[in-house]
Design a protein around this motif. Structure first.
Motif, PDB file in Angstrom:
ATOM      1  N   LYS A  59       0.799  -1.230   0.000  1.00  0.00           N
ATOM      2  CA  LYS A  59       0.000   0.000   0.000  1.00  0.00           C
ATOM      3  C   LYS A  59       0.829   1.277   0.000  1.00  0.00           C
ATOM      4  O   LYS A  59       0.321   2.351   0.302  1.00  0.00           O
ATOM      5  N   VAL A  74      -1.751  10.230   0.908  1.00  0.00           N
ATOM      6  CA  VAL A  74      -3.043  10.672   0.387  1.00  0.00           C
ATOM      7  C   VAL A  74      -4.134  10.263   1.365  1.00  0.00           C
ATOM      8  O   VAL A  74      -4.342   9.068   1.603  1.00  0.00           O
ATOM      9  N   GLU A  77      -9.655   9.190  -0.268  1.00  0.00           N
ATOM     10  CA  GLU A  77      -9.724   7.920  -1.008  1.00  0.00           C
ATOM     11  C   GLU A  77      -9.980   8.130  -2.495  1.00  0.00           C
ATOM     12  O   GLU A  77      -9.498   7.361  -3.322  1.00  0.00           O
ATOM     13  N   LYS A  80      -6.667   8.939  -3.924  1.00  0.00           N
ATOM     14  CA  LYS A  80      -5.823   7.737  -3.877  1.00  0.00           C
ATOM     15  C   LYS A  80      -6.182   6.782  -5.009  1.00  0.00           C
ATOM     16  O   LYS A  80      -5.305   6.173  -5.616  1.00  0.00           O
ATOM     17  N   SER A  81      -7.464   6.676  -5.352  1.00  0.00           N
ATOM     18  CA  SER A  81      -7.873   5.759  -6.413  1.00  0.00           C
ATOM     19  C   SER A  81      -7.402   6.228  -7.789  1.00  0.00           C
ATOM     20  O   SER A  81      -7.336   5.442  -8.730  1.00  0.00           O
TER      21      SER A  81
END
Length: 117
Positions: A59, A74, A77, A80-81
């Motif tokens: 991760k 980050v 989310e 981050k994606s």
């Protein structure tokens, strides 16, 4: 030994300059790169552009640019994606030098926005 000291740097220089060859091939209108959306930059923020790479720890995502590796921190989310390994991206944010992480790789960088490069 003297030959190695002169041949290796010369070969390296040749390899580096070969990548800088002038390419005058026109881009067809349908293949033109799409414009990058403008990133909003707050005071004190930095813009980095590079390639997203996987860290050695699970991760952990890094951004590799001309200055080295930056550990991407980050919290959002959705942002981050949008960070996919191998993607060329431009991120804005702030350096978090001295921040403790479990990734133990790269200079920590708190990301506030991401755009495709």
């Amino acid at each position: 030994m003297l030959i190695r000291k002169t041949v290796v740097p010369a070969a390296l220089l040749l390899a580096l300059t070969a990548g800088c060859a002038n390419n005058n091939t026109p881009i067809p209108a349908g293949d033109a790169p799409s414009p990058v959306p403008a990133l909003s930059i707050a005071p004190g923020e930095t813009v980095l552009t590079g390639t997203v790479t996987a860290g050695v720890e699970p991760k952990c995502l890094l951004l590799k640019d001309g200055t080295g590796d930056h550990l991407l921190i980050v919290e959002d989310e959705k942002l981050k994606s949008s960070l996919v390994v191998g993607a060329e991206v431009t991120v804005t944010g702030k350096s978090a030098e001295g921040m403790m992480t479990t990734c133990m790789q790269g200079k920590p960088f708190k990301v506030s926005s991401v755009a495709a490069s």
